[in-house]
Scaffold this active site. Structure first.
Site, PDB file in Angstrom:
ATOM      1  N   LYS A  46      -3.515  -5.446  -1.059  1.00 37.50           N
ATOM      2  CA  LYS A  46      -3.244  -5.516   0.358  1.00 37.50           C
ATOM      3  C   LYS A  46      -1.836  -5.021   0.705  1.00 37.50           C
ATOM      4  CE  LYS A  46      -5.605  -9.927   0.608  1.00 37.50           C
ATOM      5  NZ  LYS A  46      -5.317 -10.867  -0.338  1.00 37.50           N
ATOM      6  N   GLY A  47      -0.947  -5.038  -0.274  1.00 43.74           N
ATOM      7  CA  GLY A  47       0.477  -4.853   0.008  1.00 43.74           C
ATOM      8  C   GLY A  47       0.871  -3.606   0.781  1.00 43.74           C
ATOM      9  N   GLU A 102       1.368   3.073  -2.286  1.00 48.05           N
ATOM     10  CA  GLU A 102       1.628   1.769  -2.917  1.00 48.05           C
ATOM     11  C   GLU A 102       2.807   1.084  -2.229  1.00 48.05           C
ATOM     12  OE1 GLU A 102       0.747  -0.551  -4.774  1.00 48.05           O
ATOM     13  OE2 GLU A 102      -0.068   0.062  -6.712  1.00 48.05           O
ATOM     14  N   ASP A 103       2.819  -0.228  -2.295  1.00 50.74           N
ATOM     15  CA  ASP A 103       3.964  -0.977  -1.775  1.00 50.74           C
ATOM     16  C   ASP A 103       5.140  -0.945  -2.740  1.00 50.74           C
ATOM     17  OD1 ASP A 103       2.597  -2.502  -3.658  1.00 50.74           O
ATOM     18  OD2 ASP A 103       2.512  -4.319  -2.452  1.00 50.74           O
ATOM     19  N   ASP A 106       6.491  -1.589 -10.154  1.00 50.66           N
ATOM     20  CA  ASP A 106       7.284  -2.556 -10.912  1.00 50.66           C
ATOM     21  C   ASP A 106       7.195  -2.169 -12.397  1.00 50.66           C
ATOM     22  OD1 ASP A 106       8.723  -4.872 -11.502  1.00 50.66           O
ATOM     23  OD2 ASP A 106       7.001  -6.189 -11.356  1.00 50.66           O
ATOM     24  N   VAL A 156      10.630  -9.425  -4.108  1.00 52.48           N
ATOM     25  CA  VAL A 156      10.742  -9.149  -2.675  1.00 52.48           C
ATOM     26  C   VAL A 156       9.466  -9.497  -1.914  1.00 52.48           C
ATOM     27  CG1 VAL A 156      12.542  -7.395  -2.828  1.00 52.48           C
ATOM     28  CG2 VAL A 156      10.157  -6.719  -3.100  1.00 52.48           C
ATOM     29  N   ASP A 162       3.823  -9.898  -0.454  1.00 49.73           N
ATOM     30  CA  ASP A 162       3.668 -11.346  -0.349  1.00 49.73           C
ATOM     31  C   ASP A 162       4.254 -12.080  -1.539  1.00 49.73           C
ATOM     32  OD1 ASP A 162       1.599 -10.423  -2.229  1.00 49.73           O
ATOM     33  OD2 ASP A 162       0.939 -12.510  -2.200  1.00 49.73           O
ATOM     34  N   ARG A 168       3.869 -11.739   4.504  1.00 48.59           N
ATOM     35  CA  ARG A 168       3.515 -10.333   4.679  1.00 48.59           C
ATOM     36  C   ARG A 168       3.914  -9.789   6.048  1.00 48.59           C
ATOM     37  NH1 ARG A 168       0.083  -8.652   0.433  1.00 48.59           N
ATOM     38  NH2 ARG A 168      -1.285 -10.238  -0.407  1.00 48.59           N
TER      39      ARG A 168
HETATM   40  P1  IMP Z   1       3.213  -3.303 -11.570  1.00 49.45           P
HETATM   41  O1  IMP Z   1       4.068  -4.248 -12.385  1.00 49.45           O
HETATM   42  O2  IMP Z   1       3.891  -1.957 -11.366  1.00 49.45           O
HETATM   43  O3  IMP Z   1       1.857  -3.187 -12.152  1.00 49.45           O
HETATM   44  O4  IMP Z   1       3.064  -3.970 -10.147  1.00 49.45           O
HETATM   45  C1  IMP Z   1       2.115  -4.958  -9.999  1.00 49.45           C
HETATM   46  C2  IMP Z   1       1.980  -5.437  -8.603  1.00 49.45           C
HETATM   47  O5  IMP Z   1       2.769  -6.612  -8.552  1.00 49.45           O
HETATM   48  C3  IMP Z   1       2.482  -4.569  -7.453  1.00 49.45           C
HETATM   49  O6  IMP Z   1       1.541  -3.647  -6.964  1.00 49.45           O
HETATM   50  C4  IMP Z   1       2.758  -5.626  -6.421  1.00 49.45           C
HETATM   51  O7  IMP Z   1       1.571  -5.942  -5.731  1.00 49.45           O
HETATM   52  C5  IMP Z   1       3.202  -6.793  -7.266  1.00 49.45           C
HETATM   53  N1  IMP Z   1       4.664  -6.921  -7.253  1.00 49.45           N
HETATM   54  C6  IMP Z   1       5.549  -6.458  -8.157  1.00 49.45           C
HETATM   55  N2  IMP Z   1       6.807  -6.790  -7.809  1.00 49.45           N
HETATM   56  C7  IMP Z   1       6.686  -7.460  -6.642  1.00 49.45           C
HETATM   57  C8  IMP Z   1       7.647  -8.059  -5.755  1.00 49.45           C
HETATM   58  O8  IMP Z   1       8.879  -8.051  -5.952  1.00 49.45           O
HETATM   59  N3  IMP Z   1       7.141  -8.657  -4.649  1.00 49.45           N
HETATM   60  C9  IMP Z   1       5.807  -8.694  -4.367  1.00 49.45           C
HETATM   61  N4  IMP Z   1       4.884  -8.151  -5.155  1.00 49.45           N
HETATM   62  C10 IMP Z   1       5.327  -7.546  -6.291  1.00 49.45           C
HETATM   63 MG    MG Z   2       0.397  -3.871  -4.899  1.00 50.33          MG
END
Ligand code: IMP
Ligand code: MG
Length: 182
Positions: A46-47, A102-103, A106, A156, A162, A168
């Site tokens: 949803k982000g 993407e939001d 990470d 964040v 969220d 959100r």
């Molecule tokens: P990834 O670690 O790149 O696979 O990211 C995984 C998912 O974790 C992201 O798409 C976000 O939805 C969530 N995420 C990672 N860091 C944050 C943050 O700081 N705040 C909120 N959601 C996060």
């Molecule tokens: Mg996400």
């Protein structure tokens, strides 16, 4: 200025004006890069929904949209890296110029997984725009083609992101001092 009842324990990272200005820049850059093409945006729910809604208003090329719902296993501040699709695409991406929206990037695990799933459907091109990039946290070396802001290693919320499904609706990006990013 709206006064959200819950925001006092959230520290400001990117205010709404700064986000809007950067989103406009990204829109101009993407429009320029895709001039003459039809761009197929795939928003990751949803982000990314708020970012995508703002970004699309700055795109001057022809655009179609779709959404992919994904959920990471684990808690929201400690995703395990395992991902499950909760809403599939409505239309085929075969032969299309796809831009995933993407939001936040990470560890890179989510996009790495998505990249595999999406490229198997043979898009003409596949790129990624992310509003936020925690580059220092990368476990898998994926990179976005367009990045709004590189941010430090903090958890964040706001502008679509969220914590436990909350926050959100904030128009800016804030961080939770008490939730370490792990
Ligand atoms: P990834 O670690 O790149 O696979 O990211 C995984 C998912 O974790 C992201 O798409 C976000 O939805 C969530 N995420 C990672 N860091 C944050 C943050 O700081 N705040 C909120 N959601 C996060
Ligand atoms: Mg996400």
């Amino acid at each position: 200025m709206r006064n959200f009842s819950f925001q006092q324990n959230l520290e400001m990272l990117l205010d709404a004006g700064k986000i809007q200005a950067r989103v406009a820049d990204l829109g101009a850059q993407i429009s320029n890069d895709y001039r003459g093409q039809t761009l197929h945006l795939v928003g990751v729910l949803k982000g990314a929904w708020m970012f995508m809604a703002d970004l699309i208003r700055h795109l001057t090329v022809e655009v179609t949209i779709d959404f992919l719902g994904i959920q990471s296993y684990g808690s929201s501040s400690q995703p395990s890296g395992e991902v499950r699709i909760t809403k599939d695409l409505d239309v085929s991406i075969a032969g299309r110029d796809v831009l995933v929206v993407e939001d936040i990037l990470d560890t890179g695990r989510t996009f790495h997984y998505l990249e595999g799933v999406l490229s198997a459907h043979k898009p003409r091109s596949l790129k990624l725009v992310t509003l936020l990039d925690k580059a220092s946290r990368r476990v898998i070396p994926v990179r976005a083609d367009y990045v709004g802001f590189e941010i430090p290693d903090v958890f964040v919320v706001g502008y679509g992101l969220d914590y436990d499904q909350k926050y959100r609706q904030l128009p800016d990006v804030r961080f939770l001092p008490s939730v370490p990013s792990v």
